[in-house]
Structure formats: C-alpha cells, structure tokens
Design an enzyme around this catalytic site. Structure first.
Site, short mmCIF file in Angstrom:
data_model
loop_
_atom_site.label_atom_id
_atom_site.label_comp_id
_atom_site.label_asym_id
_atom_site.label_seq_id
_atom_site.Cartn_x
_atom_site.Cartn_y
_atom_site.Cartn_z
N LYS A 195 0.83 -1.22 0.00
CA LYS A 195 0.00 0.00 0.00
C LYS A 195 0.87 1.27 0.00
O LYS A 195 0.63 2.18 -0.78
CB LYS A 195 -0.93 0.02 1.23
CG LYS A 195 -1.85 -1.18 1.35
CD LYS A 195 -2.75 -1.10 2.57
CE LYS A 195 -2.02 -1.08 3.88
NZ LYS A 195 -1.28 -2.33 4.21
N ARG A 242 -9.29 1.28 9.51
CA ARG A 242 -8.81 -0.08 9.71
C ARG A 242 -9.76 -0.86 10.63
O ARG A 242 -9.47 -2.01 10.97
CB ARG A 242 -7.42 -0.01 10.33
CG ARG A 242 -6.49 -1.02 9.78
CD ARG A 242 -5.15 -0.82 10.41
NE ARG A 242 -4.33 0.02 9.58
CZ ARG A 242 -3.04 -0.20 9.35
NH1 ARG A 242 -2.43 -1.20 9.90
NH2 ARG A 242 -2.35 0.61 8.60
N ARG A 259 11.75 -6.16 4.02
CA ARG A 259 11.59 -4.70 3.89
C ARG A 259 12.66 -3.95 4.69
O ARG A 259 12.98 -4.31 5.81
CB ARG A 259 10.20 -4.27 4.37
CG ARG A 259 10.05 -2.74 4.39
CD ARG A 259 8.64 -2.29 4.53
NE ARG A 259 8.00 -2.77 5.73
CZ ARG A 259 6.70 -2.58 6.00
NH1 ARG A 259 5.95 -1.93 5.13
NH2 ARG A 259 6.17 -3.03 7.10
N ARG A 267 11.96 -2.12 10.32
CA ARG A 267 10.93 -1.66 11.25
C ARG A 267 10.78 -2.64 12.42
O ARG A 267 10.86 -3.84 12.22
CB ARG A 267 9.58 -1.52 10.52
CG ARG A 267 9.32 -0.11 10.02
CD ARG A 267 8.14 -0.02 9.12
NE ARG A 267 6.90 -0.58 9.61
CZ ARG A 267 5.73 -0.47 8.99
NH1 ARG A 267 5.66 0.18 7.85
NH2 ARG A 267 4.64 -1.01 9.49
N ARG A 285 0.25 -8.99 13.42
CA ARG A 285 -0.39 -8.00 12.54
C ARG A 285 -1.34 -8.68 11.56
O ARG A 285 -2.41 -8.14 11.25
CB ARG A 285 0.67 -7.21 11.78
CG ARG A 285 1.34 -6.16 12.65
CD ARG A 285 2.67 -5.76 12.09
NE ARG A 285 2.56 -4.99 10.88
CZ ARG A 285 3.56 -4.85 10.00
NH1 ARG A 285 4.70 -5.45 10.20
NH2 ARG A 285 3.39 -4.11 8.92
P1 AP5 Z 1 4.89 -1.63 1.69
O1 AP5 Z 1 4.55 -0.71 0.57
O2 AP5 Z 1 5.73 -1.09 2.78
O3 AP5 Z 1 3.58 -2.36 2.26
P2 AP5 Z 1 2.35 -1.79 3.09
O4 AP5 Z 1 1.13 -2.46 2.58
O5 AP5 Z 1 2.37 -0.31 3.12
O6 AP5 Z 1 2.72 -2.43 4.49
P3 AP5 Z 1 2.75 -1.82 5.96
O7 AP5 Z 1 3.43 -2.88 6.78
O8 AP5 Z 1 3.37 -0.47 6.00
O9 AP5 Z 1 1.28 -1.76 6.28
P4 AP5 Z 1 0.66 -1.85 7.63
O10 AP5 Z 1 -0.72 -1.60 7.25
O11 AP5 Z 1 0.89 -3.07 8.42
O12 AP5 Z 1 1.50 -0.80 8.50
P5 AP5 Z 1 1.25 0.74 8.78
O13 AP5 Z 1 2.54 1.43 8.69
O14 AP5 Z 1 0.10 1.26 8.03
O15 AP5 Z 1 5.61 -2.91 1.02
C1 AP5 Z 1 6.11 -3.96 1.82
C2 AP5 Z 1 7.41 -4.50 1.21
O16 AP5 Z 1 7.14 -5.12 -0.04
C3 AP5 Z 1 8.47 -3.41 0.90
O17 AP5 Z 1 9.74 -3.93 1.18
C4 AP5 Z 1 8.30 -3.13 -0.61
O18 AP5 Z 1 9.50 -2.70 -1.21
C5 AP5 Z 1 7.84 -4.49 -1.12
N1 AP5 Z 1 6.88 -4.41 -2.22
C6 AP5 Z 1 5.83 -3.56 -2.34
N2 AP5 Z 1 5.14 -3.82 -3.47
C7 AP5 Z 1 5.77 -4.87 -4.05
C8 AP5 Z 1 5.55 -5.63 -5.26
N3 AP5 Z 1 4.49 -5.33 -6.07
N4 AP5 Z 1 6.40 -6.62 -5.56
C9 AP5 Z 1 7.42 -6.94 -4.74
N5 AP5 Z 1 7.71 -6.25 -3.60
C10 AP5 Z 1 6.88 -5.24 -3.26
O19 AP5 Z 1 0.79 0.66 10.33
C11 AP5 Z 1 1.72 0.34 11.34
C12 AP5 Z 1 1.02 0.32 12.67
O20 AP5 Z 1 0.45 1.62 12.98
C13 AP5 Z 1 -0.18 -0.66 12.80
O21 AP5 Z 1 0.24 -1.97 13.08
C14 AP5 Z 1 -0.95 -0.01 13.97
O22 AP5 Z 1 -0.32 -0.28 15.20
C15 AP5 Z 1 -0.78 1.48 13.67
N6 AP5 Z 1 -1.89 1.97 12.81
C16 AP5 Z 1 -1.76 2.44 11.53
N7 AP5 Z 1 -2.96 2.78 11.04
C17 AP5 Z 1 -3.87 2.53 12.02
C18 AP5 Z 1 -5.27 2.66 12.09
N8 AP5 Z 1 -5.99 3.11 11.06
N9 AP5 Z 1 -5.88 2.31 13.26
C19 AP5 Z 1 -5.17 1.86 14.31
N10 AP5 Z 1 -3.83 1.69 14.30
C20 AP5 Z 1 -3.19 2.02 13.15
#
Ligand code: AP5
Length: 210
Positions: free
Chosen positions: A13, A88, A122, A155, A166
């Site tokens: 994402k 979420r 990552r 991370r 997660r």
């Molecule tokens: P990446 O683009 O980083 O993936 P992502 O979907 O953004 O994954 P996240 O882990 O960041 O999502 P998340 O939802 O768990 O965490 P967030 O930071 O939002 O890609 C992943 C890897 O794959 C990278 O290495 C990339 O290079 C590679 N890649 C990407 N596309 C690819 C492809 N097509 N082919 C091959 N490789 C590829 O949230 C973190 C924490 O914050 C949560 O756990 C929670 O505690 C809190 N939080 C955030 N939002 C909320 C909410 N709305 N409510 C409550 N708590 C929240």
C-alpha cells in the site's frame, strides 16, 4: 477525490501510494507513518502509541480518527487524499463518513506467503520515508538510501512475531471492511502480487476508469 488503500500489512500500500501521489498529485496520508513520526519526535502521542506499534496491535479508534481528521483539514488535502491504512476498523469507517466523502476503496489482494516475504525483507529510510526490499526493490548501494544517503533500518514491527500478530489483527479487525465497502459499492480489487510497476499500472487504470 478521497481514495482508501485497504489491504493486509505488506501488500504494498505504501509503495503504491507514493507512486500514485506523484502521478495524481494527491497527498498520501499514511497513519502508520504519522504515528512513527510522533514516536521519532517523542511527542506525548508518540510515547502513548510506541508499544502498540511494536506489538502490531491497533491504536485506539478515537486517537487515530482525531489525527486523520486534523490532517485531512490541511490545505493540501482540499482536492482529496490517499488514505493509506485508514480506516482499519468498522468504527473508523463510520467515523470517517462523518467528516469526509469516500470516492473509492482499493482493496490490495495478496497471499499470506507473499506478505511474509515482503515484510521480512523490507528496509526503510526513516528520514526520506523511502521503502526498499532486499530482493524486490533494493537500493543502489547496499544498506543505504538512494535519496538521503542515510542507513536503512528494519521496522520494529517487521520482526517475525509482530508480523504474525499484525496478520491476525488484520483478519479480525480490518478484513470486515471489505464487505462493508462492497455493500456501499465502493470496493475495487487490485491484484498486489505482480511487480511494483504492474500494480501501479493496474491501480492507475482502475482510478482512471471511475
Ligand atoms: P509496503 O509498501 O511497505 O507495504 P504496506 O502495505 O504499506 O505495508 P505496511 O506494513 O506499512 O502496512 P501496515 O498496514 O501493516 O502498517 P502501517 O505502517 O500502516 O511494502 C512492503 C514491502 O514489499 C516493501 O519492502 C516493498 O519494497 C515491497 N513491495 C511492495 N510492493 C511490491 C511488489 N508489487 N512486488 C514486490 N515487492 C513489493 O501501520 C503500522 C502500525 O500503525 C499498525 O500496526 C498499527 O499499530 C498502527 N496503525 C496504523 N494505522 C492505524 C489505524 N488506522 N488504526 C489503528 N492503528 C493504526
């Protein structure tokens, strides 16, 4: 246009949102990035949410929604935004409907095995915010950000135990949003398995077709 990016952790994402931001000029609002910024700056909120993020649990709805509402009210969001990782929970989706219109929800679909490979490989640059992968999207020089030259880090929540938690949290609390937005006729599936460029192409194609 307000676009929601929905999908499991590691679906890509953040990576795709950054490309769409460049192409469409809509700001990416990543709740994860906003929380991590608070943690890095050691703000009151940052101290409150630090252990929640490390474990992979969700931050309480009220805190998260207040932060998003404030960010969406900023001038650069006047034409809309890409909501990356929010809502979420069903409660967050209901709260969002009170202060913003949702135009489309992109549901990034991917298998669990691919998620684990992506998250364990990552690496991120804290300063520039750029996301890399050891195999799929490596930096030009090993361990160093192409843009800022800073060292790349793993991370805290990309350690194995947190990844598994997660995924469980996603299944229990976020996956129900798929049915919620399908019911509203807003959901579009995006296959997140192919290479980054292909996923960007499919995403742009879907957005242009609306
Ligand atoms: P990446 O683009 O980083 O993936 P992502 O979907 O953004 O994954 P996240 O882990 O960041 O999502 P998340 O939802 O768990 O965490 P967030 O930071 O939002 O890609 C992943 C890897 O794959 C990278 O290495 C990339 O290079 C590679 N890649 C990407 N596309 C690819 C492809 N097509 N082919 C091959 N490789 C590829 O949230 C973190 C924490 O914050 C949560 O756990 C929670 O505690 C809190 N939080 C955030 N939002 C909320 C909410 N709305 N409510 C409550 N708590 C929240």
């Amino acid at each position: 246009m307000n676009i929601i990016f929905l999908g499991p952790p590691g679906a890509g994402k953040g990576t795709i949102a950054k490309k769409i931001e460049e192409q469409m000029g809509l700001p990416q609002i990543s709740t994860g990035d906003l929380f991590r910024k608070h943690i890095a700056e050691e703000t009151k909120l940052g101290k409150e949410v630090k252990s929640i993020l490390s474990s992979g649990e969700l931050v309480p709805d009220s805190i998260t929604t207040a932060m998003v509402k404030e960010r969406l009210a900023e001038e650069d969001c006047a034409q809309g935004a890409i909501l990356d990782g929010y809502p979420r929970t069903i409660q967050q989706a209901k709260d969002l409907a009170e202060f913003a219109t949702v135009d489309v929800v992109l549901n990034f679909t991917i298998r669990k095995e691919s998620v684990i490979k992506r998250l364990s490989g990552r690496r991120v640059a804290k300063g520039s915010g750029k996301i890399y992968h050891l195999i799929y999207n490596p930096p030009k020089q090993e361990g160093v950000c192409d843009i800022s030259g800073e060292p790349l880090i793993q991370r805290e929540d990309d350690k194995e135990e947190a990844i598994l938690n997660r995924l469980e949290v996603y299944k229990a609390q976020t996956e129900p949003l798929i049915a919620f937005y399908k019911e509203e006729g807003l959901l579009r599936d995006i296959n997140a398995e192919p290479a980054i460029e292909q996923v960007v192409e499919e995403t742009l194609g879907t957005l242009k077709s609306l």
